[in-house]
Design an enzyme around this catalytic site. Sequence first.
Site, short mmCIF file in Angstrom:
data_model
loop_
_atom_site.label_atom_id
_atom_site.label_comp_id
_atom_site.label_asym_id
_atom_site.label_seq_id
_atom_site.Cartn_x
_atom_site.Cartn_y
_atom_site.Cartn_z
N PHE A 141 57.06 -8.87 27.28
CA PHE A 141 55.87 -8.41 26.55
C PHE A 141 56.17 -7.05 25.94
O PHE A 141 56.58 -6.13 26.64
CB PHE A 141 54.66 -8.30 27.49
CG PHE A 141 53.40 -7.93 26.76
CD1 PHE A 141 52.69 -8.88 26.03
CD2 PHE A 141 52.92 -6.62 26.76
CE1 PHE A 141 51.55 -8.55 25.32
CE2 PHE A 141 51.76 -6.28 26.06
CZ PHE A 141 51.08 -7.24 25.34
N ASP A 226 62.18 -1.05 27.23
CA ASP A 226 60.74 -0.90 27.12
C ASP A 226 60.21 -0.55 28.51
O ASP A 226 60.08 -1.41 29.38
CB ASP A 226 60.12 -2.21 26.61
CG ASP A 226 58.59 -2.15 26.56
OD1 ASP A 226 58.00 -1.21 27.12
OD2 ASP A 226 58.00 -3.08 25.97
N LYS A 255 51.73 3.69 28.66
CA LYS A 255 50.72 3.57 29.71
C LYS A 255 50.48 4.84 30.56
O LYS A 255 49.56 5.58 30.27
CB LYS A 255 51.05 2.36 30.58
CG LYS A 255 50.86 1.04 29.79
CD LYS A 255 50.81 -0.17 30.68
CE LYS A 255 50.27 -1.39 29.94
NZ LYS A 255 51.26 -2.20 29.24
#
Length: 409
Positions: A141, A226, A255
């Site tokens: 993702f 990532d 995040k």
Amino acid sequence: MSIQEAQVSRADFDQVMVPNYAPAGFVPVRGAGSRLWDQSGRELIDLSGGIAVNGLGHCHPALVEALTTQAHKLWHVSNVFTNEPALRLARKLTAATFADRVFFSNSGAEANEAALKLARRVAHDRFGEDKYEIISALNSFHGRTVFTVNVGGQPKYSEGFGPRPAGITHVQYNDLAAMEATISERTCAVILEPIQGESGVLPAEQAYLEGVRALCDKYNALLIFDEVQSGMGRSGKLFAHEHYGVTPDILTTAKSLGGGFPISAMLTTSDYAAHLAVGTHGTTFGGNPLACAVGEAVLDIINTPAVLDGVLAKGEYLRAKLRALGEKYNLFELVRGKGLLVGAVLNQAYKGKAGALMAAAERADLLVLVAGPDVIRFAPSLVIEHADLDEGLVRFERAVIEFVSQTPA
Ligand SMILES: *Cc1c(COP(=O)(O)O)cnc(C)c1O
């Protein structure tokens, strides 16, 4: 309940919001540490951390202080100017990592978009037009923009939005032979999550990351990690790749970087950064002084032995407790993850039912997450109090009892 709070409710969501989310039946209004309160005053324990965003829990006093102090000074100046909070945060991020240069943006997808554009640009400038292929992992993702969602390896998210960007290939995660069979002189970048987050909290294997690094070097492809989810202390190291001793060429994080305030960063070396010359890329809000002031406070707290060692210890503790619970109720196939990014994989009898267990947890006043249909994910505050973690586990057991009694195995 104040009059203001009474004016809107969950029902309004279905009237005025685009229906791309299915939020819980209650509306949170306040948080402190690892506790959250809804409109009715119900108190919940939060082991979901805003999907690995609230790395220091809710309304951490140091972050409130950083945000409000900056709010009285300067909010936005545009990229026509630079600003002190952005420069300070960039100094600290480069001091703490392999990187020499930082590009700030506002979301994980944007940081990945920048990383992928940079990789294509480097390949274009150094090797010509034919080197543009990107290799990514199945089930990965990387965000929801058209580029990043297609780089992500989950067709259910990328189908139905018209023609796909060209030059993207997906291979099985943790399968070095598949990577070797796919990578070529045309590959400009390989992008991987060192721990696949959304698709089940699946850590990379040591030999895999080492092997991919060697393949990238052989084929002059950039390795992008990532760490939007796994970064900023979540794994018990500042960045998860440090567990492996494998260094990327480009790192993205988001995040937890803002602890709940939107900010993301792409980090790279001076050599590669040089390819994004003036005018090649940009974003209006990237490097926003408020976001960077909060990010600096987050980094100052998280990047300390006390907090990182605490994450490792609490992660061990949480996994051990979950394993014991899994055995007691014959519930989990395995419990995996690193630090405080933990996935409990439901065993065969309960496959596909992670959502039902998450709903039972909410009825027990506990917030947990799913990561795909078979995995319960925990991403609590990195500084969660032991009492809150224990109370969360008590509530989780209550939810498990309800779940196993009501779920036909
Ligand atoms: C959440 C996530 C993203 C996307 O971040 P957004 O802020 O939603 O754009 C990208 N990569 C990983 C690994 C993520 O967990």
